[in-house]
Design a protein around this motif. Structure first.
Motif, short mmCIF file in Angstrom:
data_model
loop_
_atom_site.label_atom_id
_atom_site.label_comp_id
_atom_site.label_asym_id
_atom_site.label_seq_id
_atom_site.Cartn_x
_atom_site.Cartn_y
_atom_site.Cartn_z
N ASN A 1 0.82 -1.21 0.00
CA ASN A 1 0.00 0.00 0.00
C ASN A 1 0.85 1.26 0.00
N VAL A 2 1.96 1.27 0.79
CA VAL A 2 2.83 2.45 0.87
C VAL A 2 3.45 2.74 -0.49
N LEU A 3 3.93 1.69 -1.15
CA LEU A 3 4.57 1.87 -2.45
C LEU A 3 3.58 2.31 -3.51
N ALA A 4 2.39 1.69 -3.50
CA ALA A 4 1.37 2.05 -4.49
C ALA A 4 0.92 3.49 -4.30
N LYS A 5 0.75 3.89 -3.06
CA LYS A 5 0.31 5.25 -2.76
C LYS A 5 1.31 6.29 -3.24
N ALA B 1 4.35 -3.42 -10.75
CA ALA B 1 4.46 -4.48 -11.76
C ALA B 1 5.91 -4.75 -12.16
N SER B 2 6.79 -3.81 -11.81
CA SER B 2 8.20 -3.98 -12.20
C SER B 2 8.94 -4.96 -11.30
N PHE B 3 8.41 -5.25 -10.13
CA PHE B 3 9.06 -6.23 -9.25
C PHE B 3 9.11 -7.58 -9.97
N LEU C 1 8.75 -8.27 -4.25
CA LEU C 1 8.25 -7.45 -3.14
C LEU C 1 8.47 -8.18 -1.81
N ALA C 2 8.32 -9.49 -1.82
CA ALA C 2 8.54 -10.29 -0.60
C ALA C 2 10.00 -10.19 -0.14
N ASP C 3 10.92 -10.18 -1.11
CA ASP C 3 12.34 -10.03 -0.76
C ASP C 3 12.60 -8.68 -0.10
N LEU C 4 11.95 -7.63 -0.64
CA LEU C 4 12.13 -6.30 -0.07
C LEU C 4 11.62 -6.25 1.36
N PHE C 5 10.44 -6.83 1.58
CA PHE C 5 9.91 -6.82 2.94
C PHE C 5 10.81 -7.62 3.89
N GLN D 1 12.14 15.31 -2.20
CA GLN D 1 11.19 15.47 -3.31
C GLN D 1 9.88 14.74 -3.01
N ASN D 2 9.72 14.31 -1.77
CA ASN D 2 8.50 13.62 -1.32
C ASN D 2 8.29 12.31 -2.07
N GLN D 3 9.43 11.63 -2.35
CA GLN D 3 9.39 10.31 -2.96
C GLN D 3 9.80 9.27 -1.93
N VAL D 4 9.19 8.11 -2.04
CA VAL D 4 9.60 7.04 -1.15
C VAL D 4 10.89 6.43 -1.70
N VAL D 5 11.87 6.27 -0.83
CA VAL D 5 13.17 5.72 -1.25
C VAL D 5 13.59 4.62 -0.28
N ARG D 6 14.36 3.72 -0.81
CA ARG D 6 14.96 2.66 0.02
C ARG D 6 16.32 3.15 0.50
#
Length: 652
Positions: A473-477, A483-485, A493-497, A512-517
């Protein structure tokens, strides 16, 4: 600040004079014999001693104490006298006690030779006693004095002069003595003497000194000029030849311009080592010299006297390999040792033999003969013709050999004068070290606190995700293309979590108000001499190889409690070799926000921007560790700097 051991103007000392005010011995031609191992260099090719081991052995000869029997056990108590290669003269020897050095005590208390040697070098028989601390202080001071100036070590000029590594090869006091003698215009010649093959270790450096090519000590004679025969009135003092002095019951034979230890298949030294001990000399060395080597010789003591006199008058420098086998066959007594025969006739001459194996009460390794060829008792040779050298004393005093020479001539200058100030030097050094260590400790704690606080502040921006659904939800928002995962080489996405849950990375919003890893990386600058450890290439799971040329790095996870814990983990396992005991910290890791980004397969594993927070620390692998841990460090390509391969583990 402690003085460093380098070139400076030679000191001048007074000497006894005659009625005309002229020095009574200043113009007497002087023939100087120098042992090599532990007299003018610290290494020993025969016994393969490391520099520190040799220094430790030298220190064990300087501390004197009383021995007494306590049942079956021999006890030793330090006399608290100043370090000296001779017994303290102001000490009171109590009834039932014997004055002896720590080294002599170890040899008497432990009969197994290897165990005694270990006790000598480790100082373990005085563990917990005040003398142990004094020994360690002297060790630290001496090792510091052994270090070459930073602008000299590992330079092409030093290597060309035979000075390789980080420490001095030949002791500075030798160069200071020669400069003083040359400046005084006293006629002199030098013969380097050794049972082993260490002459080549000194030839290159000595000749560089004479030719004004030595990066440290040629400055001592710059005002005089080179001693290579190119300046009128200044002798050529370079080493041109190497001779062998063979001995047997018939007398000495000097084999000119030849280095030999007998036939390769039956060396003279191997004969001396054979079991049972030989009862007769069966080497037939004269026949081998005459018929096999066909070398020119000087046969007999009186002819050797003439050769020595002629060589002295030439004012040259040469080297002689002495007959270790004959000394062993003679029971390691002076009668079979390195031969020094006095020279009769006119003009009168003087000789002196410097050797670390001379005992304070026995010439032991030097066979001193008078002009008639008769053995001279130690009472007439010690401190006059035969002079004991301690390598630690020699290293700490640039004028050590000169003081010994003056003393041998009857100038009763306190030979130990240099060590009279040693205690103050040790005290000053220890106080300075204590202050520096306190400052370093305080700065280290401050740096650690700042680093940890900086990390805590960064983590306040962290986006908390409790499960994979919340992560979705956080990434989609925030507009991440889900779809690129698992497409185009990206992980799932499971690996990231799983990474977020284990603390290997986290998410936050950038400016820039972007979500980053976010990855928190410690990069390690690890040096050995003039080389750096570099990760040159990276191969991923698909076999793709990427050129990197970056410093090695290790991830710092949210579960790591401290920077030190992360460093310890990497040093122990990061290269599949435990380097922890070989590493010295130059600077603990500090934040490096201006450092160029280092992209890795880890930072490009997912279809969202990645920020790598970088810290960098500086570390080194000392020269001694390569010697002590040769096989271990060979696994990472040292000392030559060869390429090697490791496999990255999770979290690294």
């Amino acid at each position: 600040m402690l003085p460093f051991c380098g070139a400076k103007s030679p000191r001048r000392y007074g000497s006894s004079t005659n009625g005309n005010g002229q020095s009574s011995k200043a113009n007497t031609p002087l023939l100087i014999h120098f042992d090599v191992n532990k007299t003018i260099i610290q290494s020993d090719s025969i016994q393969m001693k490391s520099i520190e081991e040799g220094v430790r052995e030298g220190i064990s000869e300087l501390f004197w104490g009383h021995t007494r029997r306590d049942g079956d056990k021999l006890q030793w108590e330090w006399s608290r006298a100043k370090p000296s290669c001779g017994p303290p003269t102001d000490d009171v020897v109590h009834a039932g006690m014997t004055l002896t050095t720590y080294q002599q005590y170890c040899k008497e208390a432990i009969k197994v030779k290897a165990e005694a040697k270990e006790a000598i070098r480790s100082f373990r028989l005085v563990e917990g006693q005040p003398v142990r601390a004094e020994m360690e202080k002297l060790l630290g001071l001496t090792m510091k004095r052994m270090q070459l100036p930073p602008n000299i070590k590992y330079t092409k000029e030093a290597e060309a002069a035979g000075v390789k590594g980080a420490t001095y090869n030949m002791f500075p006091t030798l160069f200071h003595l020669v400069a003083s003698l040359q400046r005084s215009r006293r006629p002199f010649a030098i013969i380097f003497r050794s049972f082993g093959a260490d002459h080549e270790n000194i030839k290159t450096e000595w000749n560089a000194f004479c030719e004004l090519r030595h990066p440290t000590f040629s400055s001592l004679i710059e005002d005089i000029g080179p001693m290579d025969g190119s300046v009128a009135g200044i002798p050529d003092r370079r080493i041109h030849g190497l001779h062998t002095l063979y001995r047997d019951a018939q007398g000495p034979v000097l084999v000119l311009h030849t280095f030999t230890n007998g036939p390769t298949e039956a060396t003279w030294d191997s004969w001396a080592k054979s079991k049972p001990k030989p009862k007769a000399d069966t080497r037939n060395g004269r026949e081998y010299i005459d018929k096999v080597l066909k070398a020119k010789t000087v046969d007999g003591l009186f002819k050797l006297q003439k050769w020595m006199k002629d060589f002295l008058m030439s004012q040259g420098t040469t080297a002689i390999k002495d007959d270790w086998a004959w000394w062993q066959f003679s029971g390691e007594t002076a009668a079979g040792g390195k031969l020094m025969t006095l020279i009769g006739g006119k003009p009168p001459t003087q000789q002196i033999f410097y050797d670390d194996n001379i005992d304070y009460d026995d010439a032991r390794i030097v066979d001193c003969r008078d002009v008639n060829g008769q053995s001279m008792p130690s009472s007439k040779t010690l401190n006059k013709l035969c002079v004991k050298v301690n390598p630690v004393e020699a290293l700490l005093d640039d004028d050590y050999f000169f003081r010994k020479l003056l003393h041998s001539q009857g100038d009763h200058l306190d030979v130990g004068a240099s060590l009279m100030g040693l205690q103050k030097q040790l005290t000053d050094a220890e106080e300075e070290r204590g202050m520096l260590m306190k400052q370093i400790s305080a700065m280290g704690l401050q740096l650690k606190n700042l680093t940890e606080e900086n990390r805590r502040m960064k983590l306040q921006r962290r986006i908390v995700v409790r499960d994979e659904g919340e992560l979705h939800n956080v990434l989609a928002k925030n507009g991440v293309d889900l779809a690129s995962f698992e497409q185009g080489g990206y992980r799932s996405l499971a690996d990231l979590f799983a990474e977020i849950e284990s603390g290997q990375c986290w998410l936050e919003m950038n400016e820039q108000n972007q979500v980053v890893r976010v990855l928190d990386m410690l990069f390690l600058k690890i040096a050995f001499k003039d080389m750096l450890l570099i990760e040159s290439h990276e191969q991923d799971s698909t076999g793709k190889i990427t050129t990197r040329n970056y410093l090695p790095g290790v991830k710092m996870t949210l579960k790591d409690t401290s920077v030190q814990a992360v460093l310890d983990r990497w040093f122990e396992t990061g290269l599949q070799v435990n380097l922890k005991k070989c590493i010295e910290t130059e600077m603990m890791p500090v934040s490096a926000p201006e450092a160029p980004p280092q992209q890795t397969s880890s930072s490009q594993a997912y279809p969202l921007p990645c920020i790598v927070q970088q810290s960098q620390g500086t570390f080194s692998i000392p020269d001694r560790e390569v010697e002590l841990n040769k096989d271990l460090l060979a696994q990472i390509g040292l000392p030559g700097g060869k390429h090697f391969t490791t496999t990255e583990k999770d979290g690294q």
